[in-house]
Design a protein around this motif. Structure first.
Motif, PDB file in Angstrom:
ATOM      1  N   ASN A 171      -5.021   6.718   6.729  1.00 37.40           N
ATOM      2  CA  ASN A 171      -6.135   6.651   5.769  1.00 37.40           C
ATOM      3  C   ASN A 171      -6.357   5.208   5.312  1.00 37.40           C
ATOM      4  N   SER A 228       3.776   5.506   3.437  1.00 32.17           N
ATOM      5  CA  SER A 228       3.438   4.596   4.535  1.00 32.17           C
ATOM      6  C   SER A 228       2.665   5.323   5.634  1.00 32.17           C
ATOM      7  N   GLN A 238      -9.345   4.647   2.720  1.00 29.41           N
ATOM      8  CA  GLN A 238      -9.027   5.176   1.397  1.00 29.41           C
ATOM      9  C   GLN A 238      -7.982   4.324   0.687  1.00 29.41           C
ATOM     10  N   THR A 239      -7.018   3.822   1.442  1.00 26.43           N
ATOM     11  CA  THR A 239      -5.991   2.960   0.847  1.00 26.43           C
ATOM     12  C   THR A 239      -6.594   1.662   0.340  1.00 26.43           C
ATOM     13  N   TYR A 257       1.658   2.066  -3.594  1.00 26.69           N
ATOM     14  CA  TYR A 257       0.491   2.457  -4.385  1.00 26.69           C
ATOM     15  C   TYR A 257       0.063   3.883  -4.030  1.00 26.69           C
ATOM     16  N   VAL A 258       0.061   4.175  -2.745  1.00 29.57           N
ATOM     17  CA  VAL A 258      -0.368   5.491  -2.279  1.00 29.57           C
ATOM     18  C   VAL A 258       0.606   6.580  -2.718  1.00 29.57           C
ATOM     19  N   GLY A 314       0.782  -1.227   0.000  1.00 31.60           N
ATOM     20  CA  GLY A 314       0.000   0.000   0.000  1.00 31.60           C
ATOM     21  C   GLY A 314       0.818   1.282   0.000  1.00 31.60           C
ATOM     22  N   GLN A 366      -1.253   9.216  -4.944  1.00 29.39           N
ATOM     23  CA  GLN A 366      -1.446  10.482  -4.240  1.00 29.39           C
ATOM     24  C   GLN A 366      -0.395  11.523  -4.631  1.00 29.39           C
ATOM     25  N   TRP A 374       0.857   7.927   5.269  1.00 26.47           N
ATOM     26  CA  TRP A 374      -0.463   8.260   4.718  1.00 26.47           C
ATOM     27  C   TRP A 374      -1.396   7.057   4.844  1.00 26.47           C
ATOM     28  N   VAL A 375      -0.881   5.874   4.533  1.00 24.62           N
ATOM     29  CA  VAL A 375      -1.687   4.654   4.669  1.00 24.62           C
ATOM     30  C   VAL A 375      -2.175   4.514   6.111  1.00 24.62           C
ATOM     31  N   GLU A 410      -6.495   0.261  -3.529  1.00 23.92           N
ATOM     32  CA  GLU A 410      -5.931  -1.029  -3.917  1.00 23.92           C
ATOM     33  C   GLU A 410      -6.936  -1.850  -4.717  1.00 23.92           C
TER      34      GLU A 410
END
Length: 373
Positions: free
Chosen positions: A298, A292, A301-302, A96-97, A93, A101, A294-295, A306
């Motif tokens: 959130n 990380s 949202q993460t 990806y974020v 994650g 983002q 941010w995940v 995904e």
């Protein structure tokens, strides 16, 4: 983590031979081509022979502290696209974020993320076909020892490796796995590497007293419920899904016991990038760590991200439940502190060369980018 262990691996050739083979793939689309699985029940005896345990982990990044409250001193823009590999795990994650983002972009980086399977991702990072990838510390030790040109730079989060048995299994401890088959996604993958330490603590030799059997990662749960194996060792989502569905229970995980690992996933960075562009590597690692954090703030949202972008084959509530089991406190300093003692213990598995000096290998494994977090 696995993070990058979602595909089954074939026996690994020697490091020089592997790197040469990877380097010869000039077509970058090869990296996105799924690896065709072998027969779903290869025993560890066949795959240990002549192969060695191959896997690795490393990273880098950073940018000027005045640009954001969460950054450390680093670099500016890079004049080329950085390619980062991933395996399709829930635990990836932060990558990806950071991509979606636009955290990488905020740190002056142009990043492309590429789906790659199994140990191919480690060979690609070592050969420079990929600039970086997320991965689990123990699984990168053997490849780096054998000469893969990559290093680890920072830990990203905690949790994501699980040793699972059926809900009605009579097994209650790792010691009871003596002589039993254990399913893994690949010989030498992150879960196999980590839980080999638990086997050692239970008085078992990981390459002699259990029978490692390889299945495609998304078929591990089925292998367990069919009775093909007594347990499975896997990264998420494959490690946790059987439990969430009420078909299995955890015997242990990498947040429990004497081998509790602060970080399951870390950043692995290509050696040439580290040598030639350390400021860019610093920016990359710093942005990744921001992803990380941010995940952690959130989760819902993460999970939605995904699922929406099809990074993982699971429903959003399941992904959210899995993400909630992790801890998000990325650090380069704490990863560095884990490396030498981790190598010293891992050497007892027999997967590393008997003459391995933990301190010397730690110097080869860790990329010190002068990060202060």
């Amino acid at each position: 983590m696995s993070s990058t262990d979602g595909q089954q691996d074939e026996p690994q050739p020697e490091a020089d031979e592997t790197n040469a083979a990877v380097a010869s793939h000039d077509d970058e689309e090869d990296l996105a081509t799924p690896v065709e699985p072998e027969s779903p029940a290869l025993s560890r005896r066949r795959l240990f022979a002549g192969a060695g345990i191959a896997t690795a982990v490393v990273a880098g990044g950073g940018l000027a502290a005045w640009l954001t409250a969460r950054r450390t001193p680093g670099a500016g823009n890079v004049n080329r696209t950085l390619k980062i590999g991933y395996g399709g795990g829930v635990c990836e994650g932060p990558l990806y974020v950071a991509h979606h983002q636009k955290i990488f972009e905020k740190h002056g980086l142009d990043v492309e993320i590429i789906k790659t399977g199994g140990d191919e991702i480690k060979d690609a990072v070592g050969a420079g076909k990929l600039d970086a990838a997320p991965g689990i510390f123990f699984s990168w030790l053997k490849p780096i020892e054998q000469g893969i040109d990559a290093k680890l730079a920072a830990g990203l989060h905690e949790g994501c490796l699980r040793l699972v048995v059926t809900k009605d299994s009579p097994l209650t401890s790792v010691a009871e796995l003596r002589g039993k088959p254990i399913g893994v996604g690949a010989i030498g993958d992150s879960a196999m590497s980590f839980f080999s330490l638990d086997l050692l603590d239970a008085g078992l030799h990981p390459s002699e007293d259990v029978d490692w059997r390889v299945f495609p990662a998304d078929q591990l749960a089925d292998a367990l419920t069919r009775g093909d194996v007594a347990a499975i060792a896997a990264s998420d989502p494959n490690g946790l899904l059987p439990t969430l569905k009420g078909k299995a229970r955890e015997l242990t995980n990498n947040q429990q016991g004497a081998n509790r690992q602060l970080y399951c996933c870390a950043t692995a960075i290509n050696g040439r990038l580290l040598r030639e562009d350390p400021d860019v590597a610093r920016s990359l690692v710093t942005a990744w760590a921001e992803g990380s954090r941010w995940v952690g703030a959130n989760i819902a949202q993460t999970a939605a991200l995904e699922v929406e972008h099809k990074y993982v084959a699971a429903e959003q509530p399941v992904v959210e439940a899995i993400l909630n089991t992790y801890g998000y406190n990325p650090s380069a300093i704490r990863l560095k502190d884990e490396i030498t003692p981790g190598i010293a213990k891992f050497a007892r598995t027999g997967y590393l060369d008997r003459k391995t000096d933990p301190n010397a290998l730690a110097d080869k494994v860790y990329a010190d980018l002068a990060l202060t977090w």
